[in-house]
Enzyme design. Sequence first.
Site, PDB file in Angstrom:
ATOM      1  N   HIS A 129      94.327  31.035  42.631  1.00 52.27           N
ATOM      2  CA  HIS A 129      92.950  30.851  43.094  1.00 52.27           C
ATOM      3  C   HIS A 129      91.956  31.511  42.141  1.00 52.27           C
ATOM      4  O   HIS A 129      90.913  30.932  41.812  1.00 52.27           O
ATOM      5  CB  HIS A 129      92.771  31.448  44.498  1.00 52.27           C
ATOM      6  N   HIS A 173      97.220  38.664  47.809  1.00 57.31           N
ATOM      7  CA  HIS A 173      97.501  38.939  46.397  1.00 57.31           C
ATOM      8  C   HIS A 173      97.331  40.419  46.119  1.00 57.31           C
ATOM      9  O   HIS A 173      96.446  41.075  46.679  1.00 57.31           O
ATOM     10  CB  HIS A 173      96.543  38.172  45.479  1.00 57.31           C
TER      11      HIS A 173
END
Length: 301
Positions: A129, A173
């Site tokens: 992302h 993440h």
Amino acid sequence: MDIVLLTLGNTIDKTFFGFDFAIFEFFGKIQCGFLNIVAKIFTAFGDEAFVIPMIIVGVVLMLFKKTRKYGFALFFAIIVGTLVTNVVVKPMALRIRPYNTLQAYTDYMGWYNFAGALSESDYSFPSGHTTAAFEMATAMFLVFRSNGKKKICWIFPVIAVFTMCSRVYLMVHYPTDVLCGMIVGILAGVIGYFLMKLCMKLIADVKPFKWIDKIDLGKVKFLSWTAGKGGAIVIAVVVVAMFCVSFIPALSEGGDSAVRCAYNAEYNCYNEAKLDDEKYPAINGERYCKIHWKQLSGVQE
């Protein structure tokens, strides 16, 4: 070979654990319902449901002489960033998602669940992302700046930074994942920009490529209105529509509604199970994420 590669992901975990957890703690302490929504808004800018259609937007922009630079830069940046992240670095690092490796840390799991318990189906390093957000942002920043639009150009990196932060805020993440994603994304954006300049030079100066300069949908009678503000408005509407397609489903993702991977050996895998995908059929009636499906089936893509 697999053991050596797995060691790289483990080494990253151990080397940067203190740094990563300190950043997790910072974001965990500022969590609230409002910021949960804000984080999901910005994380949608890096979702494949938004990024893949942006490749198509890039191709369409190439067909208009006025926007050809933007189209080339956007297209090349996304392709380069995607290849580096998903084809090279992720398979090399094989870093497991933090919501799988940090399950023994109750504070982290509390932050993860409060933020919505979102899940992905692949490896963690680097953040795809973040890479996507920065590759698009960098390419657009450079093109807009080169065209003298120095105020507008800063919008793109600001969005990219918030997208990067959202991935850590949502606890999907490690901070080191997004930092690497930022570096890859910036490099991809710069490469995309210079590939665009190369293409534009070839079209202008090299005879075999000059025919491309004659392609201009803006000269088509029923599309002539795109030469003015109408074209910019349409592009903006299309981008917003694609963003909504990416963002709205994200509001209901995660939590109890998520279908998790059935793997439960070293840890209970919280990755998203692959459903309704012929490439990843059920194994003994159980559904798995991409990582564990490959591991248990013995099939390598």
